[in-house]
Write a protein that holds these residues in place. Structure first.
Motif, short mmCIF file in Angstrom:
data_model
loop_
_atom_site.label_atom_id
_atom_site.label_comp_id
_atom_site.label_asym_id
_atom_site.label_seq_id
_atom_site.Cartn_x
_atom_site.Cartn_y
_atom_site.Cartn_z
N SER A 42 -13.08 -10.36 14.74
CA SER A 42 -14.12 -9.39 14.40
C SER A 42 -14.11 -9.09 12.91
O SER A 42 -13.05 -8.75 12.35
CB SER A 42 -13.91 -8.09 15.19
OG SER A 42 -14.87 -7.13 14.79
N GLY A 43 -15.26 -9.20 12.28
CA GLY A 43 -15.37 -8.87 10.87
C GLY A 43 -15.80 -7.43 10.64
O GLY A 43 -15.57 -6.86 9.59
N GLU A 44 -16.48 -6.81 11.67
CA GLU A 44 -17.01 -5.47 11.43
C GLU A 44 -17.19 -4.62 12.69
O GLU A 44 -17.14 -3.40 12.61
CB GLU A 44 -18.34 -5.55 10.65
CG GLU A 44 -19.40 -6.43 11.33
CD GLU A 44 -20.73 -6.47 10.59
OE1 GLU A 44 -20.74 -6.25 9.37
OE2 GLU A 44 -21.77 -6.71 11.24
N HIS A 45 -17.39 -5.21 13.84
CA HIS A 45 -17.67 -4.38 15.03
C HIS A 45 -16.40 -3.82 15.66
O HIS A 45 -16.48 -2.89 16.47
CB HIS A 45 -18.43 -5.20 16.09
CG HIS A 45 -19.80 -5.61 15.63
ND1 HIS A 45 -20.52 -6.57 16.28
CD2 HIS A 45 -20.56 -5.19 14.60
CE1 HIS A 45 -21.69 -6.75 15.64
NE2 HIS A 45 -21.73 -5.92 14.63
N GLY A 46 -15.26 -4.38 15.36
CA GLY A 46 -14.00 -3.85 15.87
C GLY A 46 -13.59 -4.44 17.21
O GLY A 46 -14.32 -5.23 17.83
N ILE A 47 -12.42 -4.04 17.65
CA ILE A 47 -11.81 -4.60 18.86
C ILE A 47 -12.12 -3.71 20.07
O ILE A 47 -12.58 -4.18 21.11
CB ILE A 47 -10.28 -4.75 18.67
CG1 ILE A 47 -9.98 -5.67 17.47
CG2 ILE A 47 -9.61 -5.29 19.94
CD1 ILE A 47 -10.60 -7.04 17.52
N GLY A 48 -11.87 -2.40 19.91
CA GLY A 48 -12.17 -1.44 20.98
C GLY A 48 -11.60 -1.86 22.32
O GLY A 48 -10.47 -2.34 22.43
N LEU A 49 -12.44 -1.72 23.34
CA LEU A 49 -12.06 -2.10 24.69
C LEU A 49 -12.50 -3.54 24.96
O LEU A 49 -11.88 -4.27 25.73
CB LEU A 49 -12.78 -1.14 25.66
CG LEU A 49 -12.40 -1.15 27.13
CD1 LEU A 49 -10.91 -0.95 27.32
CD2 LEU A 49 -13.19 -0.05 27.85
N LYS A 50 -13.56 -3.93 24.25
CA LYS A 50 -14.22 -5.20 24.57
C LYS A 50 -13.38 -6.42 24.21
O LYS A 50 -13.36 -7.41 24.95
CB LYS A 50 -15.56 -5.26 23.81
CG LYS A 50 -16.42 -6.43 24.21
CD LYS A 50 -17.73 -6.43 23.48
CE LYS A 50 -18.38 -7.80 23.65
NZ LYS A 50 -19.41 -8.03 22.67
N ARG A 51 -12.68 -6.37 23.10
CA ARG A 51 -12.00 -7.59 22.64
C ARG A 51 -10.48 -7.49 22.72
O ARG A 51 -9.78 -8.40 22.29
CB ARG A 51 -12.40 -7.92 21.20
CG ARG A 51 -13.87 -8.20 21.05
CD ARG A 51 -14.25 -8.72 19.69
NE ARG A 51 -15.70 -8.91 19.67
CZ ARG A 51 -16.56 -7.94 19.38
NH1 ARG A 51 -16.13 -6.74 19.01
NH2 ARG A 51 -17.87 -8.16 19.43
N ARG A 52 -9.95 -6.38 23.26
CA ARG A 52 -8.50 -6.19 23.17
C ARG A 52 -7.74 -7.27 23.90
O ARG A 52 -6.66 -7.67 23.50
CB ARG A 52 -8.11 -4.80 23.66
CG ARG A 52 -8.49 -4.55 25.09
CD ARG A 52 -8.05 -3.20 25.62
NE ARG A 52 -8.03 -3.29 27.07
CZ ARG A 52 -7.41 -2.48 27.87
NH1 ARG A 52 -6.75 -1.45 27.39
NH2 ARG A 52 -7.44 -2.67 29.18
N LYS A 53 -8.32 -7.81 25.00
CA LYS A 53 -7.57 -8.82 25.75
C LYS A 53 -7.52 -10.17 25.02
O LYS A 53 -6.83 -11.08 25.47
CB LYS A 53 -8.11 -8.98 27.16
CG LYS A 53 -9.46 -9.65 27.25
CD LYS A 53 -9.82 -9.91 28.72
CE LYS A 53 -11.22 -10.46 28.83
NZ LYS A 53 -11.60 -10.89 30.14
N TYR A 54 -8.27 -10.27 23.94
CA TYR A 54 -8.28 -11.53 23.19
C TYR A 54 -7.41 -11.46 21.92
O TYR A 54 -7.38 -12.42 21.16
CB TYR A 54 -9.71 -11.91 22.79
CG TYR A 54 -10.61 -12.10 23.99
CD1 TYR A 54 -10.44 -13.20 24.84
CD2 TYR A 54 -11.62 -11.20 24.28
CE1 TYR A 54 -11.27 -13.38 25.96
CE2 TYR A 54 -12.45 -11.37 25.39
CZ TYR A 54 -12.27 -12.46 26.22
OH TYR A 54 -13.08 -12.64 27.31
N MET A 55 -6.75 -10.33 21.72
CA MET A 55 -6.00 -10.17 20.46
C MET A 55 -4.94 -11.26 20.28
O MET A 55 -4.69 -11.73 19.18
CB MET A 55 -5.34 -8.79 20.40
CG MET A 55 -6.31 -7.69 20.07
SD MET A 55 -6.89 -7.77 18.37
CE MET A 55 -5.68 -6.71 17.57
N GLU A 56 -4.33 -11.67 21.42
CA GLU A 56 -3.26 -12.68 21.24
C GLU A 56 -3.80 -14.07 20.91
O GLU A 56 -3.04 -14.96 20.53
CB GLU A 56 -2.25 -12.68 22.39
CG GLU A 56 -2.66 -13.09 23.77
CD GLU A 56 -3.65 -12.16 24.48
OE1 GLU A 56 -4.11 -12.58 25.54
OE2 GLU A 56 -3.97 -11.04 24.01
#
Ligand SMILES: Cc1cc2nc3c(=O)[nH]c(=O)nc-3n(C[C@H](O)[C@H](O)[C@H](O)COP(=O)(O)OP(=O)(O)OC[C@H]3O[C@@H](n4cnc5c(N)ncnc54)[C@H](O)[C@@H]3O)c2cc1C
Length: 481
Positions: A434-448
């Motif tokens: 993410s360059g600007e919208h953030g991780i929040g709830l939507k992308r947290r499972k993809y952090m790894e």
């Protein structure tokens, strides 16, 4: 439709009638709402409804008016371990303002004053609930520029922009929101109030907490005042709308603007043909050469009309030399406004126009954009979805989006596979989620997919240091925090 189900149980304190009475005592009766409709409305952002199988409803929505009220509220919430989710305008695209564990949603909408415009120090001091465009307007009235320019700026709040480190259309020249933030007043999880930074341009006294808080998505503290940097307002602005026969030619041209053209434009934006069609239909309008394969919008600015004319003629010639079909010059306010209205409405048109969409926000080094765009086509073909691509190409931040027009039961599985493919590709290219919208709830499972275990462990430890009882926007950025 199959949707992601999130079940994350944590032991939190209950909002009993006695606790609610205490909250009313702190904030006043009128600033505390148990109204079911309001709790619903304030439990979503702009991530399409139905993205998660379950909905996450707050127990109460509060509307504090002062820092002192927020401090007293957090002291209480921390003592009783009640989750608090800060909320700006709810325009977020990552589920950041969703109250995953219920509890309190804290809206900043009543803290909406511009407190000071300091011309000598080129700063503006604001409360978090000021609409971004109001800051632009106040600065402009004083002949100054506030450089933050997210496409949602007519609705988003500055507190939400800072908490997401929002980007937008002028990052290529001025940086993301964080680059304009000089200082923050923050209420910490235990209710203490502190200032990070000040009206100073340099500061290496200890850690740079200002820029840790910018982009922390409400997980480390509640931002209650913001000092922003202003700049002299360029008096002349020109936008070039440049159609290209295809995406490859358009994206390959972008680096030439700075290397051969020797200017840093205020904006370089990209829309592929599907994005143009979508927004033309949405706004019932037509853009010149709407059938072209791709368009660039290049904004140049300055104070001297002759210098600016030289620059745009030079860039125009370069465009033709590198395969542009035409160069349209928008040098009056009406035409420019129409152009930017179209550019800024693409995100909205996507949310409105499709049964399901994954509005993505990846960022890669600018030299990798051509390969990213080729890979985006491969990913849509591999996973059988439609692609719509647009974004802030000048800084490598591309909204590579996957959409479907008709409901399909396996959408979430398909999307998950397509997204993992995208994120792995982006990582290989030296980019990130993410360059600007953030991780929040939507992308947290993809952090790894993009961060190693050492970095994720450090995020957890920083969170623990700021918020040991885990009451501030719990469950965001990384799971189980
Ligand atoms: C049509 C459209 C276009 C968009 N274009 C852009 C764009 O060009 N660039 C871009 O970067 N984004 C864009 N966005 C996304 C969104 O507008 C930004 O992320 C914006 O910064 C969110 O602000 P908000 O006030 O709506 O915050 P919200 O969505 O309410 O909250 C966002 C996050 O900030 C936290 N937060 C809010 N206020 C505070 C506070 N005072 N203290 C601590 N935490 C807080 C919340 O908890 C949440 O995690 C767009 C969205 C839409 C719908």
């Amino acid at each position: 439709m199959s949707t992601e189900h999130i079940s994350e149980k944590r032991a939190y304190g209950q909002l009993t009638e006695e606790v609610l009475e205490e909250i009313r005592g702190i904030l006043g009766e009128k600033n505390v709402s148990l109204d079911p409709e309001k709790r619903q409305t304030y439990s979503f952002d702009q991530v399409p409804r139905g993205h998660w199988e379950n909905t996450f409803l707050s127990d109460v929505v509060v509307f504090p008016e002062t820092t002192e009220q927020i401090a007293a509220l957090l002291a209480l919430a921390n003592r009783l371990r009640i989750p608090v989710t800060p909320r700006g305008a709810g325009t977020g695209l990552s589920g950041g303002a969703i109250p995953l564990h219920g509890g309190i949603v804290l809206s900043t909408e009543k803290m909406n004053r511009i407190l000071e415009l300091d011309e000598d120090n080129l700063t503006i001091t604001v409360e978090p609930g000021v609409v971004t465009a109001e800051i632009t307007k106040a600065a402009r009235t004083a002949g100054l520029l506030y450089a933050g320019d997210p496409c949602s700026g007519d609705a988003s709040f500055i507190g939400g922009n800072v908490a997401e480190n929002a980007g937008g259309n002028k990052v290529v020249k001025y940086g993301s929101t964080g680059a304009s933030v000089l200082a923050l007043e923050v209420v910490l999880a235990d209710g203490s109030v502190t200032w990070f930074g000040g009206k100073r341009r340099k500061d290496v006294t200890g850690y740079d907490f200002v820029h840790l808080l910018a982009g922390s998505e409400g997980t480390l503290g509640i931002i209650t005042k913001i000092i922003l940097r202003l700049l002299p307002l360029p008096t002349k602005v020109v936008d070039l709308l440049v159609p290209f026969p295809d995406t490859d030619t358009a994206v390959a041209f972008v680096p030439r603007i700075m290397i051969e053209g020797k200017v840093i434009p205020a904006s370089i934006e990209f829309l592929d043909r599907s994005a143009i069609r979508l927004v033309e239909d949405y706004l019932s309008t037509r853009l010149p050469h709407g059938n072209a394969g791709a368009h660039l919008i290049i904004q140049l600015e300055g104070n001297d009309p002759e210098t600016l004319a030289d620059e745009y003629e030079r860039i125009g010639e370069l465009c033709f030399r590198h395969g542009a079909m035409e160069v349209f010059v928008a040098d009056n306010r009406n035409v420019r406004d129409k152009l930017w209205k179209a550019r800024k409405a693409v995100g909205e048109a996507m949310v409105a126009g499709f049964v399901q969409s994954a509005l993505e926000d990846v960022v890669v080094p600018t030299s990798a954009v051509p390969e990213l765009m080729r890979e985006a086509t491969r990913i849509t073909e591999t996973h059988g979805v439609e692609g719509i691509n647009f974004g802030h190409i000048g800084d490598g931040n591309m909204h590579v989006n996957f959409v479907i027009r008709k409901p399909r039961s396996d959408w979430h599985e398909v999307m998950d596979r397509a997204l993992r493919d995208l994120y792995r590709t982006v990582r290989r290219l030296g980019g990130t989620l993410s360059g600007e919208h953030g991780i929040g709830l939507k992308r947290r499972k993809y952090m790894e997919e993009v961060m190693d275990t050492a970095q994720i462990a450090l995020i957890r430890r920083v969170k623990q240091a700021f918020d040991p009882n885990n009451i501030l926007n719990p469950g965001k950025i990384v799971p189980d925090v």
